[in-house]
Design an enzyme around this catalytic site. Sequence first.
Site, mmCIF file in Angstrom:
data_model
loop_
_atom_site.group_PDB
_atom_site.id
_atom_site.type_symbol
_atom_site.label_atom_id
_atom_site.label_comp_id
_atom_site.label_asym_id
_atom_site.label_seq_id
_atom_site.Cartn_x
_atom_site.Cartn_y
_atom_site.Cartn_z
ATOM 1 N N GLU A 52 0.809 -1.215 0.000
ATOM 2 C CA GLU A 52 0.000 0.000 0.000
ATOM 3 C C GLU A 52 0.845 1.270 0.000
ATOM 4 O OE1 GLU A 52 -0.624 -2.633 1.904
ATOM 5 O OE2 GLU A 52 -2.510 -3.349 1.048
ATOM 6 N N HIS A 70 -11.187 -4.338 7.706
ATOM 7 C CA HIS A 70 -11.926 -4.114 6.463
ATOM 8 C C HIS A 70 -13.060 -3.119 6.676
ATOM 9 C CE1 HIS A 70 -9.679 -7.697 5.549
ATOM 10 N NE2 HIS A 70 -10.110 -7.724 4.311
#
Lengths: 342, 304
Positions: A72, A141
Amino acid sequence: MTESKSTVSGTPATHVRMQGALNLALKHALAEDDRTLVFGEDVAKLGGVFRVTDGLQETFGIDRVFDSQLAEASIIGMAVGLALHGYRPIPEIQFDGFAYPAMNQIVTQMARMNYRTRGAAPMPITLRLPSFGGIRAPEFHGESLESVLAHVPGLKVVSPSSPNEAYQLLRQSIADPDPVVFMEPKARYWNKAEFDPHVPVSDYLPIGRSRAVRSGKHVTLIAWGAMVAKCLRAAELAEEDGVEIEVLDLRWLKPIDVAGLEESVSRTKRAVVVHEAPFSGGLGGEVSSIITERCFDSLRAPVQRVAGYDVPYPSGALEDQYLPSVNRILRAVQRVLEYRRG
Amino acid sequence: MQREGLILAYSPLRGQEAAQIGSGIALDLARDFAFPTYRELGVAVAMGVDLVGYLASYLGIWHGGLYDPMASRFGSINAVVSGSVLHAVGWAKGAQLSGDGGVAVTYFGDGASSEGEVHEAMNLAGIDKLPVVFFCQNNGWAISLAAERQIAGGTVAGRAAAYGIEGVQIDGNDVIAVLHATRQALARARAGDGPTVIEAMTYRAGPHSTSDDPGRYRSLDDEQKWLSRDPIASFAERLRAEGIADEQFFLAASAEAARAADAVRAGLAALGDRPGEELFDFVFANPTATLQEQKHAWQESTHD
């Protein structure tokens, strides 16, 4: 995706999902400006885990829409480098919790490059961040990063609540010269609503402006993302008891619409702010402070906050206990309506 | 200049002149782009960056300095260790997409080689064969931690093989070796053959910064050993020995260097106080209403 296809062919689409509206916004942005690039984990071949980028690589090719490695920090670092080369990157971080490993690049680089270079290297990056809870997902999440991100100088932060907002806000974010974190409410991806992508850009609300999605005179509910729909539901129920609730979709979490908050609450004289993020240090505190500073004389009750609790985002089985419910919102409304000065 | 109080804190490059000048002069200023850290004065000199603008950063005027990084092809001074390594990879991706033949050169040290972002960057660059040169100045010390406590396996260049890219370890105190290695890496990248890791073995002869005290972690013997390999003195010796330059040349060069340094000193002194308004400028392309309000409040607070 049938909805957006019918829109593209000119047939007025009446109802689409937010996911389809976002897909169409990306399609239009990619078609209009060769410098725009879409990349992130699984966005190309798979079309994104939420299918927001579905079909884009087929249409625009592997140079404009490509899969990133599972790293990321690299997605954001890559976006900064591409912006330095003159591109307009539209990276995606797959889930909000996956932004944590990228935080160094987001905070120390993407947010500051324009300032550091005295405007010589602007960062026209739109970071798409599927955000918030409500989908029974695994750990990390479903997070609510808005107060963290909005506190970083140099970042703009926005969250849409409907397909129309999603389309317009994403187009505006991509066109904006500054880095924007675009927080997509996962829980609302699949909800259909009226949609019109043909609204002229000149009719879009400016960046930093909120929208009253329901008018009322007794109390203002302030929310963003998926909480807007919950506030609208609360307003419908309250109407049965004769309580008229105004629902203000804040939309932009940085910059915040100070004037819009003042205008609404100075009329209704009562305010409740609702968010999914943990209560303490959440953006609700900022909103509450703004209202208190601007509307102190007209306030009939202290501003109330309905938020997540100060706990890590829980597992699916406990999610409904954590998220602000219509019931919790209505109880807060009741508190501000029944408040009497001691 | 720091001792004279002209500069607040400075990260000296003493000892690393060959690594920086030798690599910096290899870049094609029409299409390449360098990504420095906070110790690349030598690269800035080699690339013709406005030195007053560069050193303004150390004067505490503006973090990124006052020079234009886009026009200079020399990125903004970056205080985040390894912060700009991924930017070079992204920029190289842009160069590859646009086919402009440009190569990104990213500078970092043995300390930064421990950062995860450097590993990510090499991996990504290897996958797409991006036109980027990873220029590692292994100067032996990351403030107080020696390179052998920083680099498993003992070499940064050695990691390249695992990423499927070229890796070379060179004498970073030999300016000609540095120039050759950098030119080769640039040519390889331009030809589409992908990235190169260059590990230039050198020595940070001075402190990490002007507030550091190397006496607490390394010996004078260690410093003396490297001083005998001073990159400037040894190159001068070589030029004399090979009859390329005579005393006349060195006298002229010294005089020119002194003149240039005087001009930079004068330029820095002339910068003067900065307008306080700059505090609020450049946060966004256009200031938000809240920022404008804060700027107004600041202006009022200065009239007390």
